[in-house]
Design a protein around this motif. Structure first.
Motif, PDB file in Angstrom:
ATOM      1  N   GLN A 148       0.721  -0.989   0.068  1.00  0.00           N
ATOM      2  CA  GLN A 148      -0.129   0.036   0.026  1.00  0.00           C
ATOM      3  C   GLN A 148       0.901   1.203  -0.077  1.00  0.00           C
ATOM      4  N   ILE A 149       0.504   2.345  -0.696  1.00  0.00           N
ATOM      5  CA  ILE A 149       1.161   3.319  -1.053  1.00  0.00           C
ATOM      6  C   ILE A 149       0.619   4.783  -0.378  1.00  0.00           C
ATOM      7  N   ALA A 150       1.109   5.303   0.626  1.00  0.00           N
ATOM      8  CA  ALA A 150       0.531   6.330   1.477  1.00  0.00           C
ATOM      9  C   ALA A 150       0.643   7.604   0.390  1.00  0.00           C
ATOM     10  N   PRO A 151       0.069   8.636   0.875  1.00  0.00           N
ATOM     11  CA  PRO A 151       0.081  10.071  -0.007  1.00  0.00           C
ATOM     12  C   PRO A 151       1.441  10.688  -0.054  1.00  0.00           C
ATOM     13  N   ASP A 152       2.216  10.312   0.820  1.00  0.00           N
ATOM     14  CA  ASP A 152       3.576  10.699   0.878  1.00  0.00           C
ATOM     15  C   ASP A 152       4.727   9.983   0.263  1.00  0.00           C
ATOM     16  N   ARG A 154       5.555   6.546   0.991  1.00  0.00           N
ATOM     17  CA  ARG A 154       5.873   5.477   1.885  1.00  0.00           C
ATOM     18  C   ARG A 154       5.139   4.406   1.719  1.00  0.00           C
ATOM     19  N   ALA A 155       5.707   3.288   1.647  1.00  0.00           N
ATOM     20  CA  ALA A 155       5.212   1.945   1.254  1.00  0.00           C
ATOM     21  C   ALA A 155       4.860   1.075   2.776  1.00  0.00           C
ATOM     22  N   THR A 156       3.966   0.446   2.705  1.00  0.00           N
ATOM     23  CA  THR A 156       3.885  -0.584   3.762  1.00  0.00           C
ATOM     24  C   THR A 156       3.463  -1.963   3.176  1.00  0.00           C
ATOM     25  N   GLY A 160      -2.886  -4.281  -1.992  1.00  0.00           N
ATOM     26  CA  GLY A 160      -2.799  -3.281  -2.712  1.00  0.00           C
ATOM     27  C   GLY A 160      -2.355  -3.290  -4.099  1.00  0.00           C
ATOM     28  N   GLY A 195      10.830   4.017   7.977  1.00  0.00           N
ATOM     29  CA  GLY A 195       9.853   4.667   7.263  1.00  0.00           C
ATOM     30  C   GLY A 195      10.591   5.300   6.143  1.00  0.00           C
ATOM     31  N   HIS A 198       9.845   3.383  -0.046  1.00  0.00           N
ATOM     32  CA  HIS A 198       8.951   4.114  -0.977  1.00  0.00           C
ATOM     33  C   HIS A 198       8.392   3.508  -2.056  1.00  0.00           C
TER      34      HIS A 198
END
Length: 227
Positions: A148-152, A154-156, A160, A195, A198
């Motif tokens: 999953q990719i956050a708006p900034d 960063r990947a988790t 996704g 963190g 990305h």
């Protein structure tokens, strides 16, 4: 930006069944050309270099196919080193600093993925930047996705987007892993904890050619008319 690049070509290709009984997976043909040549077309167009290819399964065939090209070979013997160990073993050939790594079992339709990734690379903020595919654009891939990719950016980990097999990565932390053979997932886990892992989505289409049925899907994708 021209970065060193490693193409992963050492694997056994077991998901291809009989097709890889007598040849390595990167030499399986899609639209009349070996998979590794489709990848090298993108590398050449982008201008990455130096280019390193790792070899283990049926290495002589790949070495003959690549002979005469400006490509360095990293021979993994006696055992295969997996993606993380393979990258670490190839570092003397790649040189210092960030590198592209790219799988050879996919085809792409759209902008050059190396150009797209390089334009998004911000080394002050990132230790790795993974190029991912929205599931609707991932032909021949049935899983729930990898990141999953956050708006900034960063990947988790989680359902996704699908990891495409292409990234830019800083290899420094590889030296902290004691095992000789290990997956790049070990490296990513350390970056996730800080963190600094990305990811970005690719705007075109991508086809997984890891199984026999992927060959026809890839050929259909490549032959489709431009919209």
């Amino acid at each position: 930006m021209s970065l060193p690049l490693m193409l992963f070509a050492a694997g056994f290709g077991t998901r291809m069944g009989a097709l890889t009984a007598t040849r390595p997976k990167p030499l399986i043909e899609v639209a009349g050309r070996p998979l590794i040549d489709h990848a090298l077309d993108l590398v050449t167009a982008h201008g990455a270099g130096p280019v390193v290819v790792n070899l283990h399964y049926l290495p002589d065939q790949l070495a003959r196919h690549l002979a005469g090209r400006d490509i360095r070979l990293s021979h993994e013997t006696p055992e295969i080193l997996e993606t993380g160990g393979g990258l670490r073993a190839a570092l003397p050939l790649l040189g210092p600093g960030p590198v592209f790594t790219m799988n050879t079992d996919a085809v792409w339709r759209g902008p050059n993925p190396l150009d797209h990734l390089a334009a998004l690379w911000r080394p002050a903020e990132m230790d790795a930047l993974l190029l991912c595919i929205p599931r609707a654009q991932a032909v021949g891939h049935s899983g729930a996705g990898d990141f999953q990719i956050a708006p900034d950016g960063r990947a988790t980990r989680g359902a996704g987007s699908v990891y495409s097999g292409l990234q830019i990565v800083k290899p420094d932390l590889l030296q902290t892993i004691p095992e000789r053979a290990f997956s790049l997932n070990r490296l990513w886990d350390m970056m996730l904890a800080d963190g600094r892992l990305h990811a970005a989505d690719y705007p075109g289409q991508w086809c997984d050619v890891g199984r026999p049925e992927g060959i026809a899907l890839a050929e259909t994708l490549l032959a489709a008319p431009d919209v």
